[in-house]
Enzyme design. Structure first.
Site, PDB file in Angstrom:
ATOM      1  N   GLY A  54     -59.907  60.368  57.765  1.00  0.00           N
ATOM      2  CA  GLY A  54     -59.669  60.874  59.122  1.00  0.00           C
ATOM      3  C   GLY A  54     -58.546  61.885  59.087  1.00  0.00           C
ATOM      4  O   GLY A  54     -57.762  61.905  58.130  1.00  0.00           O
ATOM      5  N   CYS A  81     -59.123  57.595  51.613  1.00  0.00           N
ATOM      6  CA  CYS A  81     -58.254  58.625  52.185  1.00  0.00           C
ATOM      7  C   CYS A  81     -57.426  58.034  53.348  1.00  0.00           C
ATOM      8  O   CYS A  81     -56.597  57.176  53.121  1.00  0.00           O
ATOM      9  CB  CYS A  81     -59.084  59.841  52.595  1.00  0.00           C
ATOM     10  SG  CYS A  81     -58.061  61.281  52.841  1.00  0.00           S
ATOM     11  N   TYR A  82     -57.700  58.419  54.604  1.00  0.00           N
ATOM     12  CA  TYR A  82     -56.952  57.820  55.711  1.00  0.00           C
ATOM     13  C   TYR A  82     -57.132  56.302  55.697  1.00  0.00           C
ATOM     14  O   TYR A  82     -56.198  55.551  55.970  1.00  0.00           O
ATOM     15  CB  TYR A  82     -57.443  58.401  57.037  1.00  0.00           C
ATOM     16  CG  TYR A  82     -56.762  57.850  58.275  1.00  0.00           C
ATOM     17  CD1 TYR A  82     -55.681  58.513  58.843  1.00  0.00           C
ATOM     18  CD2 TYR A  82     -57.199  56.669  58.876  1.00  0.00           C
ATOM     19  CE1 TYR A  82     -55.058  58.013  59.981  1.00  0.00           C
ATOM     20  CE2 TYR A  82     -56.581  56.157  60.017  1.00  0.00           C
ATOM     21  CZ  TYR A  82     -55.513  56.839  60.558  1.00  0.00           C
ATOM     22  OH  TYR A  82     -54.887  56.342  61.677  1.00  0.00           O
ATOM     23  N   HIS A 168     -61.963  61.147  48.174  1.00  0.00           N
ATOM     24  CA  HIS A 168     -63.260  60.958  48.820  1.00  0.00           C
ATOM     25  C   HIS A 168     -64.332  60.696  47.763  1.00  0.00           C
ATOM     26  O   HIS A 168     -64.694  61.604  47.034  1.00  0.00           O
ATOM     27  CB  HIS A 168     -63.637  62.210  49.612  1.00  0.00           C
ATOM     28  CG  HIS A 168     -62.790  62.408  50.821  1.00  0.00           C
ATOM     29  ND1 HIS A 168     -63.031  61.764  52.012  1.00  0.00           N
ATOM     30  CD2 HIS A 168     -61.690  63.160  51.029  1.00  0.00           C
ATOM     31  CE1 HIS A 168     -62.131  62.118  52.892  1.00  0.00           C
ATOM     32  NE2 HIS A 168     -61.298  62.967  52.324  1.00  0.00           N
ATOM     33  N   GLU A 170     -67.331  59.915  48.541  1.00  0.00           N
ATOM     34  CA  GLU A 170     -68.644  60.200  49.138  1.00  0.00           C
ATOM     35  C   GLU A 170     -69.104  61.638  48.910  1.00  0.00           C
ATOM     36  O   GLU A 170     -70.247  61.972  49.161  1.00  0.00           O
ATOM     37  CB  GLU A 170     -68.612  59.883  50.639  1.00  0.00           C
ATOM     38  CG  GLU A 170     -67.736  60.792  51.493  1.00  0.00           C
ATOM     39  CD  GLU A 170     -66.261  60.397  51.520  1.00  0.00           C
ATOM     40  OE1 GLU A 170     -65.818  59.661  50.620  1.00  0.00           O
ATOM     41  OE2 GLU A 170     -65.549  60.854  52.426  1.00  0.00           O
ATOM     42  N   SER A 221     -89.789  69.823  70.214  1.00  0.00           N
ATOM     43  CA  SER A 221     -89.448  71.243  70.062  1.00  0.00           C
ATOM     44  C   SER A 221     -90.398  71.969  69.123  1.00  0.00           C
ATOM     45  O   SER A 221     -90.453  73.183  69.112  1.00  0.00           O
ATOM     46  CB  SER A 221     -88.031  71.363  69.503  1.00  0.00           C
ATOM     47  OG  SER A 221     -88.040  70.994  68.134  1.00  0.00           O
ATOM     48  N   GLY A 222     -91.137  71.197  68.322  1.00  0.00           N
ATOM     49  CA  GLY A 222     -91.955  71.836  67.300  1.00  0.00           C
ATOM     50  C   GLY A 222     -91.319  71.661  65.934  1.00  0.00           C
ATOM     51  O   GLY A 222     -91.976  71.792  64.917  1.00  0.00           O
ATOM     52  N   GLY A 223     -90.034  71.347  65.906  1.00  0.00           N
ATOM     53  CA  GLY A 223     -89.327  71.110  64.647  1.00  0.00           C
ATOM     54  C   GLY A 223     -89.638  69.714  64.110  1.00  0.00           C
ATOM     55  O   GLY A 223     -90.268  68.890  64.779  1.00  0.00           O
ATOM     56  N   VAL A 224     -89.159  69.466  62.900  1.00  0.00           N
ATOM     57  CA  VAL A 224     -89.437  68.203  62.224  1.00  0.00           C
ATOM     58  C   VAL A 224     -88.870  67.010  63.011  1.00  0.00           C
ATOM     59  O   VAL A 224     -89.560  66.007  63.231  1.00  0.00           O
ATOM     60  CB  VAL A 224     -88.809  68.205  60.803  1.00  0.00           C
ATOM     61  CG1 VAL A 224     -89.078  66.899  60.089  1.00  0.00           C
ATOM     62  CG2 VAL A 224     -89.320  69.385  59.992  1.00  0.00           C
ATOM     63  N   ASP A 225     -87.619  67.130  63.436  1.00  0.00           N
ATOM     64  CA  ASP A 225     -86.923  65.964  64.002  1.00  0.00           C
ATOM     65  C   ASP A 225     -87.593  65.433  65.268  1.00  0.00           C
ATOM     66  O   ASP A 225     -87.882  64.243  65.382  1.00  0.00           O
ATOM     67  CB  ASP A 225     -85.456  66.308  64.312  1.00  0.00           C
ATOM     68  CG  ASP A 225     -84.749  66.897  63.107  1.00  0.00           C
ATOM     69  OD1 ASP A 225     -85.207  66.621  61.984  1.00  0.00           O
ATOM     70  OD2 ASP A 225     -83.768  67.631  63.286  1.00  0.00           O
ATOM     71  N   THR A 227     -90.525  66.013  66.333  1.00  0.00           N
ATOM     72  CA  THR A 227     -91.912  65.611  66.073  1.00  0.00           C
ATOM     73  C   THR A 227     -91.937  64.201  65.482  1.00  0.00           C
ATOM     74  O   THR A 227     -92.737  63.356  65.881  1.00  0.00           O
ATOM     75  CB  THR A 227     -92.579  66.620  65.101  1.00  0.00           C
ATOM     76  OG1 THR A 227     -92.447  67.913  65.668  1.00  0.00           O
ATOM     77  CG2 THR A 227     -94.035  66.305  64.892  1.00  0.00           C
ATOM     78  N   LYS A 386     -81.469  64.661  57.360  1.00  0.00           N
ATOM     79  CA  LYS A 386     -82.756  65.359  57.333  1.00  0.00           C
ATOM     80  C   LYS A 386     -83.777  64.767  56.350  1.00  0.00           C
ATOM     81  O   LYS A 386     -84.929  64.534  56.703  1.00  0.00           O
ATOM     82  CB  LYS A 386     -82.494  66.819  56.946  1.00  0.00           C
ATOM     83  CG  LYS A 386     -83.618  67.725  57.268  1.00  0.00           C
ATOM     84  CD  LYS A 386     -83.479  68.142  58.690  1.00  0.00           C
ATOM     85  CE  LYS A 386     -84.722  68.748  59.234  1.00  0.00           C
ATOM     86  NZ  LYS A 386     -84.476  69.168  60.623  1.00  0.00           N
TER      87      LYS A 386
END
Ligand code: XMP
Length: 612
Positions: A54, A81-82, A168, A170, A221-225, A227, A386
């Site tokens: 953070g 980290c934090y 980090h 990650e 929207s037509g996008g992957v997500d 849909t 994604k």
């Protein structure tokens, strides 16, 4: 309550910290993100806790904290980290401002043995980003690693299985980061996780949120997500409780609507209404040039169309509610608004509690934010990245071509058509300070970039070369060094249509049907050539951007922006090979009205993936 056997990430607000949840899932263990202050009693059943990084100092007033009751749960805890500093602070060690700040790659040297480091080298390169440091260990802890400026780069209390790492793990820049995480996860009694159990879990979550009678209205929207989200809602709630609407904004990719129509027909999903609202979008966008204003107009127009059409379709429960004050009128007790927001969308808008705002996402315009606060929105994919959404989509039976299509922003071509109505101001020449050693021209437009957690809005510089489609290591090096040393510039391009600097002329232009049509054609050429060269799957996203200037009066330019990325948080420019660049450039120059083409060489940061 948390899911039994999950590793809970307590969010102290660092941007990268949220990658942790994703990485834990990649290791096959269930994981969830919770706000840092979550009471310990709500964490009962968790297999382990990871405290994220953070941006603050533990001794600052109001800095994020966690319930000390987590130490009584008897489960392994890892602070990063934090999170590492908070552990030291909370357990009566000491944290002080460091004499030297450490950012970026740092060497650490390990000492002693710990299951977290078992089998790893004594000296490793890790990714640091801190000003403070632990200067006194809490009772029962030993130091496990140090760097040249930080004496407690890692600490452990083996009997209580509590670990703190100043770096980090990650991020991919930390050598063996995933292995350290894997070793921590192995100490916890986790519930296995994979994407199909996620379908079940998200299904459960959706049912819980929606209840027994509510219905979900979803803009696709037509996008992957969106849909994938719509298909998932259909599967979980059944078609009688879901209604979808695809608003054709006039700002979509070529043949996008037809593809969606065909995919849903195959899945026998019939509850998607397709509304051509392109006239309304172009009308509302008339005269708008500011990127944020354009995004807001597009977001609001979406909601207006949704409102109007849903009333016209006679959906019961969707009624006027003047009190919302937003133009959006949904009666909360019957319908929820579904959105395909995925995890990176929320973090880049400051949706994560302590993260700084970077860009307004259209899923988070004020009207939608109000609805989220009022519990009227459901976002089933909001914790996914994604690639996870794509795996989910395939599992739901959506076609591969659709699921693996490059991501496309909600506001569509609207944020890829750069606008200006100020010829004079943009024509003002920005002077190069003489530090750029190759022929170049500072371009008369500005674009959005990101540096640290802040936004930049600066000029792009175009480099020229005798072999215009040949990207050299020098070009690549300049793409990093120029924005670092020149404060007016955040992007570096290679002009692929001209071999020497030319005088560019600005042509005022906003988002119009004609410009969208032109960009759509250029974008279709790029997709076609990427498929022909077998590069579509290699490149993560490939925005094609229309700029309001050219070499002649009335002329316009195209920017090619191919990038590779894992999750859109950072990205590297993809260097197209000469023959592919030559073909694309030639074909785009054949489009009427385009007289210059550029390749964007900038990484993110300092450039963002999109230009606005
Ligand atoms: P940037 O340009 O911030 O983009 O590096 C990161 C990712 O987010 C997408 N993007 C958007 N998606 N609405 C969206 O739905 C938006 O307003 C928006 N802006 C950026 C972008 O395409 C990239 O994948």
């Amino acid at each position: 309550m948390v899911h039994k056997g999950s590793i809970v990430i307590l969010d102290f607000g660092g941007q990268y910290a949220h990658l942790i949840a994703n990485r834990v899932r990649r290791l096959g263990a269930y994981s969830e993100i919770r706000v840092s202050e979550t009471p310990a009693k709500e964490l009962k059943g968790a297999a382990g806790i990871i405290l994220s990084g953070g941006p603050q100092s533990v001794y600052e007033k109001g800095s994020p904290t966690a319930d000390h009751g987590i130490f009584e749960l008897g489960i392994p805890i890892l602070g990063l980290c934090y999170g590492h500093q908070w552990l030291a602070h909370a357990l009566n060690g000491k944290v002080s401002p460091g004499k030297t700040k450490e950012y970026g790659h740092t060497m650490i040297e390990r000492s002693g043995e710990s299951p977290i480091f078992k089998g790893l080298p004594q000296i490793m390169t890790v990714w640091m980003s801190h000003g403070d440091e632990v200067t006194q260990l809490p009772k029962g802890f030993v130091a496990m690693a140090k760097s040249s400026v930080c004496s407690v780069a890692a600490m452990a209390n083996e009997s209580r299985k509590i670990y703190g790492l100043q770096f980090h793990i990650e991020v991919t820049h930390t050598e063996h980061g995933m292995e350290m995480l894997k070793k921590f996860v192995a100490l916890c009694k986790t519930t296995p996780w994979k994407i199909d159990s996620f379908v079940d879990y998200v299904g459960g979550q959706i049912k819980e949120e929606v209840g027994k009678s509510k219905k979900v209205f979803m803009l696709v929207s037509g996008g992957v997500d969106s849909t994938v989200a719509f298909t998932l809602l259909n599967k979980v709630l059944g078609p009688s409780r879901v209604q979808g609407m695809l608003v054709d904004t006039g700002l979509m990719r070529k043949d996008e609507v037809a593809q969606i129509r065909a995919a849903f027909k195959k899945l026998k999903i019939k509850n998607l209404h397709i509304e051509d609202a392109s006239d309304e979008f172009f009308k509302n966008l008339k005269g708008a040039t500011d990127p944020e204003q354009k995004r807001k107009i597009i977001g609001r127009t979406f909601l207006d169309v949704q409102q109007r059409v849903s009333e016209k379709m006679g959906l019961t429960g969707v009624k006027s509610d003047p009190s919302s004050g937003s133009g959006l009128k949904v009666k909360s007790d019957e319908w929820l608004l579904g959105q395909g927001t995925i995890y990176p969308d929320t973090i880049e808008t400051g949706g994560s509690r302590h993260a700084d705002q970077i860009k307004t996402h259209h899923n988070r315009v004020d009207a939608v934010q109000k609805m989220i606060d009022a519990g009227q929105v459901i976002e089933p994919l909001k914790e996914l990245y994604k690639d996870e959404v794509r795996m989910l989509g395939e599992e739901l039976g959506l076609p591969k071509e659709l699921v693996w299509r490059h991501p496309f922003p909600g506001p569509g071509l609207g944020v890829r058509i750069l606008c200006t109505n100020e010829v004079k101001r943009e024509k003002r020449k920005v002077k190069s300070d003489g530090s750029i050693s190759v022929p170049h021209e500072i371009l008369p437009v500005r674009s959005v970039g990101v540096q640290g957690d802040g936004r930049t809005y600066r000029h792009a510089v175009a480099l020229f070369s005798r072999h215009p489609c040949h990207v050299t290591p020098e070009h690549k090096a300049l793409a990093t060094s120029i924005p670092n040393t020149n404060k007016e510039i955040n992007r570096v391009l290679l002009c692929t249509s001209h071999d020497r600097p030319v005088e560019f002329t600005v042509t005022p232009g906003t988002v119009t049907r004609e410009r969208a049509e032109l960009l759509r054609e250029a974008d279709a050429i790029v997709s076609e050539e990427m498929r022909a060269a077998d590069l579509y799957g290699v490149i993560w996203q490939f925005p094609v951007v229309l700029l309001p200037f050219g070499t002649k009066k009335g002329g316009q330019s195209i920017v090619l922006r191919p990038i590779v990325s894992v999750d859109a948080m950072t990205a590297n420019a993809y260097l197209l090979e000469q023959s592919v660049l030559e073909t694309i450039t030639r074909r785009i120059l054949d489009l009427k009205g385009i007289d210059a083409v550029f390749l964007d060489l900038t990484n993110k940061p300092p450039g963002t993936i999109e230009w606005e």
